[in-house]
Design an enzyme around this catalytic site. Structure first.
Site, PDB file in Angstrom:
ATOM      1  N   GLU A  77       2.526  -7.726   5.917  1.00  0.00           N
ATOM      2  CA  GLU A  77       3.548  -8.121   4.924  1.00  0.00           C
ATOM      3  C   GLU A  77       3.886  -6.981   3.993  1.00  0.00           C
ATOM      4  O   GLU A  77       4.485  -7.195   2.920  1.00  0.00           O
ATOM      5  CB  GLU A  77       3.021  -9.335   4.131  1.00  0.00           C
ATOM      6  CG  GLU A  77       2.855 -10.603   4.945  1.00  0.00           C
ATOM      7  CD  GLU A  77       4.113 -11.465   4.994  1.00  0.00           C
ATOM      8  OE1 GLU A  77       4.658 -11.773   3.912  1.00  0.00           O
ATOM      9  OE2 GLU A  77       4.544 -11.820   6.088  1.00  0.00           O
ATOM     10  N   TYR A 137       5.901  -0.299  12.843  1.00  0.00           N
ATOM     11  CA  TYR A 137       5.362   0.783  12.026  1.00  0.00           C
ATOM     12  C   TYR A 137       4.317   0.154  11.114  1.00  0.00           C
ATOM     13  O   TYR A 137       4.642  -0.605  10.213  1.00  0.00           O
ATOM     14  CB  TYR A 137       6.467   1.432  11.186  1.00  0.00           C
ATOM     15  CG  TYR A 137       6.023   2.636  10.376  1.00  0.00           C
ATOM     16  CD1 TYR A 137       5.226   2.491   9.239  1.00  0.00           C
ATOM     17  CD2 TYR A 137       6.393   3.920  10.748  1.00  0.00           C
ATOM     18  CE1 TYR A 137       4.813   3.581   8.510  1.00  0.00           C
ATOM     19  CE2 TYR A 137       5.989   5.025  10.009  1.00  0.00           C
ATOM     20  CZ  TYR A 137       5.187   4.842   8.887  1.00  0.00           C
ATOM     21  OH  TYR A 137       4.787   5.930   8.147  1.00  0.00           O
ATOM     22  N   LYS A 191       6.061  -4.539   3.883  1.00  0.00           N
ATOM     23  CA  LYS A 191       7.432  -4.305   3.421  1.00  0.00           C
ATOM     24  C   LYS A 191       8.180  -5.603   3.105  1.00  0.00           C
ATOM     25  O   LYS A 191       8.960  -5.634   2.163  1.00  0.00           O
ATOM     26  CB  LYS A 191       8.234  -3.509   4.444  1.00  0.00           C
ATOM     27  CG  LYS A 191       9.679  -3.257   4.038  1.00  0.00           C
ATOM     28  CD  LYS A 191      10.226  -1.886   4.257  1.00  0.00           C
ATOM     29  CE  LYS A 191      10.200  -1.354   5.609  1.00  0.00           C
ATOM     30  NZ  LYS A 191      11.100  -0.194   5.800  1.00  0.00           N
ATOM     31  N   THR A 195     -11.966   6.992  -3.019  1.00  0.00           N
ATOM     32  CA  THR A 195     -12.495   7.052  -4.369  1.00  0.00           C
ATOM     33  C   THR A 195     -11.818   6.141  -5.390  1.00  0.00           C
ATOM     34  O   THR A 195     -12.487   5.371  -6.075  1.00  0.00           O
ATOM     35  CB  THR A 195     -12.433   8.514  -4.881  1.00  0.00           C
ATOM     36  OG1 THR A 195     -13.137   9.328  -3.959  1.00  0.00           O
ATOM     37  CG2 THR A 195     -13.064   8.627  -6.259  1.00  0.00           C
TER      38      THR A 195
HETATM   39  C1  LIG Z   1       5.449  -2.971   7.771  1.00  0.00           C
HETATM   40  C2  LIG Z   1       4.775  -1.752   7.238  1.00  0.00           C
HETATM   41  N1  LIG Z   1       3.430  -1.669   7.260  1.00  0.00           N
HETATM   42  C3  LIG Z   1       2.787  -0.586   6.785  1.00  0.00           C
HETATM   43  C4  LIG Z   1       3.492   0.490   6.291  1.00  0.00           C
HETATM   44  C5  LIG Z   1       2.741   1.683   5.750  1.00  0.00           C
HETATM   45  O1  LIG Z   1       2.799   1.629   4.364  1.00  0.00           O
HETATM   46  P1  LIG Z   1       2.587   2.996   3.529  1.00  0.00           P
HETATM   47  O2  LIG Z   1       3.750   3.892   3.844  1.00  0.00           O
HETATM   48  O3  LIG Z   1       2.549   2.545   2.096  1.00  0.00           O
HETATM   49  O4  LIG Z   1       1.287   3.577   3.971  1.00  0.00           O
HETATM   50  C6  LIG Z   1       4.891   0.464   6.257  1.00  0.00           C
HETATM   51  C7  LIG Z   1       5.647   1.649   5.777  1.00  0.00           C
HETATM   52  N2  LIG Z   1       6.855   1.776   6.086  1.00  0.00           N
HETATM   53  C8  LIG Z   1       7.620   3.002   5.941  1.00  0.00           C
HETATM   54  C9  LIG Z   1       7.062   3.995   4.981  1.00  0.00           C
HETATM   55  C10 LIG Z   1       7.545   5.384   5.243  1.00  0.00           C
HETATM   56  C11 LIG Z   1       9.005   5.633   5.177  1.00  0.00           C
HETATM   57  C12 LIG Z   1       9.781   4.894   6.201  1.00  0.00           C
HETATM   58  N3  LIG Z   1      10.003   3.541   5.820  1.00  0.00           N
HETATM   59  C13 LIG Z   1       9.009   2.639   5.530  1.00  0.00           C
HETATM   60  O5  LIG Z   1       9.251   1.596   4.938  1.00  0.00           O
HETATM   61  C14 LIG Z   1       5.545  -0.687   6.732  1.00  0.00           C
HETATM   62  O6  LIG Z   1       6.897  -0.768   6.723  1.00  0.00           O
END
Ligand SMILES: Cc1ncc(COP(=O)(O)O)c(/C=N/[C@@H]2CCCCNC2=O)c1O
Length: 437
Positions: free
Chosen positions: A238, A135, A240, A294
């Site tokens: 990185e 993800y 999470k 922005t």
């Molecule tokens: C390894 C990794 N890279 C990018 C993202 C996307 O970050 P954002 O949700 O701050 O746009 C995530 C976001 N993860 C999701 C966010 C939505 C709720 C489900 N659980 C997460 O941690 C991530 O775990």
């Protein structure tokens, strides 16, 4: 009407990833406070974003200072000190290959989307490799280079190739899982996937939303060697598990690799929206006005991020996460001995996954029971969510200052929740209205 009911009557479900009727009026440290004054021990920290815990004084002071004399609300068309200081700090902590320039954004999604566009544009190579189960975000461009099955009906990038992420628990142990995944990549690069057309490979040092999957040792060193041989950039997501969460400053340090580009988000802002991409100057300065929104690089969020980085360093939170994470993982390993529902406990530091199965031998994912355990834990005062390609992995990503005693208390509550679910004391109706993933 209670707070959650008001939420349901006013807010769109499009952003809902709900497992129980959580509603907070405040928070401090590792606790959320509900409308009745009840304290909820928060083992998620809002999916890892509240890295310093709730209402951390350093973040409050930084935000107050930035707002006391607000140096604009953006870095698009003007410099500001907090954005500069944040960039300088990030450049000082990443490996040499990545220490070129810093792009600032709001979220992991916009950061990964920017990287996906920039690596293709700057290298002229149209393809990207990512992992099944990954993800990398919830925007069109970041979903396009993700591989998570929950992201149904999204258009994956035409140049994307998804490859297996080695899962020791499900793929026959560490060495077999690593060998199979590596062979898959090698076979692709030797034939259907021309390496000279691949701009970058995106990796998570621990695949979090995919199920907190810890890769076998040396796997990514072998992947790195393949990428170096073919001039493929390595992007470490990185968002999470970075910034101290795994007991190292960077989760990729557990892999023994040196990425070209590092993506930060979530905990970087300590609960405020800020992300960052740190990479080589030829990529990061590819073109002006290439990717912006922005209020990117605004001094308030940048100040919060500077405070987060300084607090992690000053309070030794990387080592603290390693120590409390070890304690937490030991408690969970003991819990596994008492609960046949627990198939696997894995992770590093304060990035831990507890996989639930309905049959230890077949490892059948216990999706329904997982939802009930999360729901019952909430009723008992513990907040934790679940992840995984089968939605059966409890995810523990608490704030980094979590204490040993809080970790002990959390596992006591989780123990009770597991016992109640196993004993059939949580009815199906309780979780029916929470769609989860
Ligand atoms: C390894 C990794 N890279 C990018 C993202 C996307 O970050 P954002 O949700 O701050 O746009 C995530 C976001 N993860 C999701 C966010 C939505 C709720 C489900 N659980 C997460 O941690 C991530 O775990």
């Amino acid at each position: 009407m209670n707070l959650y009911e008001r939420d349901q009557r006013a807010l769109s479900s499009m952003a809902s990833l709900r497992f129980f009727p959580q509603a907070a009026v405040g928070g401090e440290g590792a606790y959320l406070i509900d409308e009745h004054g009840g304290r909820l021990l928060d083992l998620s920290a809002s999916w890892g974003a509240a890295s310093l815990g709730h209402s951390h004084p350093a973040v409050r002071a930084a935000v107050d200072r930035a707002l006391a004399s607000q140096a604009g609300a953006s870095y698009l068309s003007g410099a500001n000190i907090p954005a500069i200081e944040l960039a300088e700090r990030l450049l000082s902590i990443v490996p040499g290959r990545a220490a070129g320039r810093v792009w600032l954004g709001h979220s992991g999604s916009d950061a990964n989307e920017t990287v996906a566009r920039a690596v293709v544009a700057a290298t002229g190579r149209p393809r990207i490799i990512a992992f099944q189960g990954a993800y990398h975000g919830g925007t069109v461009g970041s979903m396009a280079i993700s591989g998570h099955p929950a992201q149904t009906s999204v258009q994956r990038a035409p140049g994307l190739t998804l490859i297996p992420y080695p899962n020791a628990y499900r793929d026959g142990g560490e060495s077999h899982a690593a060998a199979a995944a590596l062979r898959h990549l090698e076979d692709l690069l030797a034939g259907p996937l021309p390496p000279g057309e691949v701009a970058a490979l995106f990796l998570e040092a621990i695949q979090s939303d995919g199920g907190m999957v810890v890769p076998p040792p040396e796997f990514f060193q072998r992947v790195e060697a393949l990428c170096r041989r073919h001039g493929i950039l390595i992007v470490a997501d990185e968002v999470k598990v970075g910034l101290g969460r795994t007991g190292r400053m960077h989760a990729f340090q557990h892999l023994g690799i040196e990425p070209d580009i590092v993506v930060f988000g979530k905990g970087l802002g300590g609960g405020l929206p800020v992300s960052a991409v740190v990479g080589p100057t030829p990529i990061m300065n590819y073109r002006a006005a290439f990717s912006f929104q922005t209020v990117h690089g605004n001094p308030v969020c940048a100040s919060a991020a500077v405070a987060v980085l300084d607090t992690i360093r000053e309070q030794g939170l990387v080592d603290h996460a390693a120590a409390v994470g070890k304690h937490l993982k030991n408690l969970l390993a003991d819990l596994k001995k008492r609960h046949s529902l627990i198939g696997d406990v894995r992770g590093e530091g304060l990035a831990i996954g507890v996989e639930l199965v309905s049959d230890q031998a077949t490892k059948t994912p216990a999706k329904h029971q997982t939802a009930k355990v999360a729901y019952r834990a909430f009723e008992l005062g513990l907040v934790l969510y679940y992840v995984g390609v089968n939605s059966n992995v409890l995810e523990l990503t608490p704030s980094l200052p979590l204490t040993h005693d809080e970790a002990t208390r959390a596992v006591e509550i989780l123990d009770q929740a597991l016992r109640d679910v196993t004993a059939g004391r949580v009815d199906d109706g309780s979780v029916a209205r929470f769609a989860g993933w």
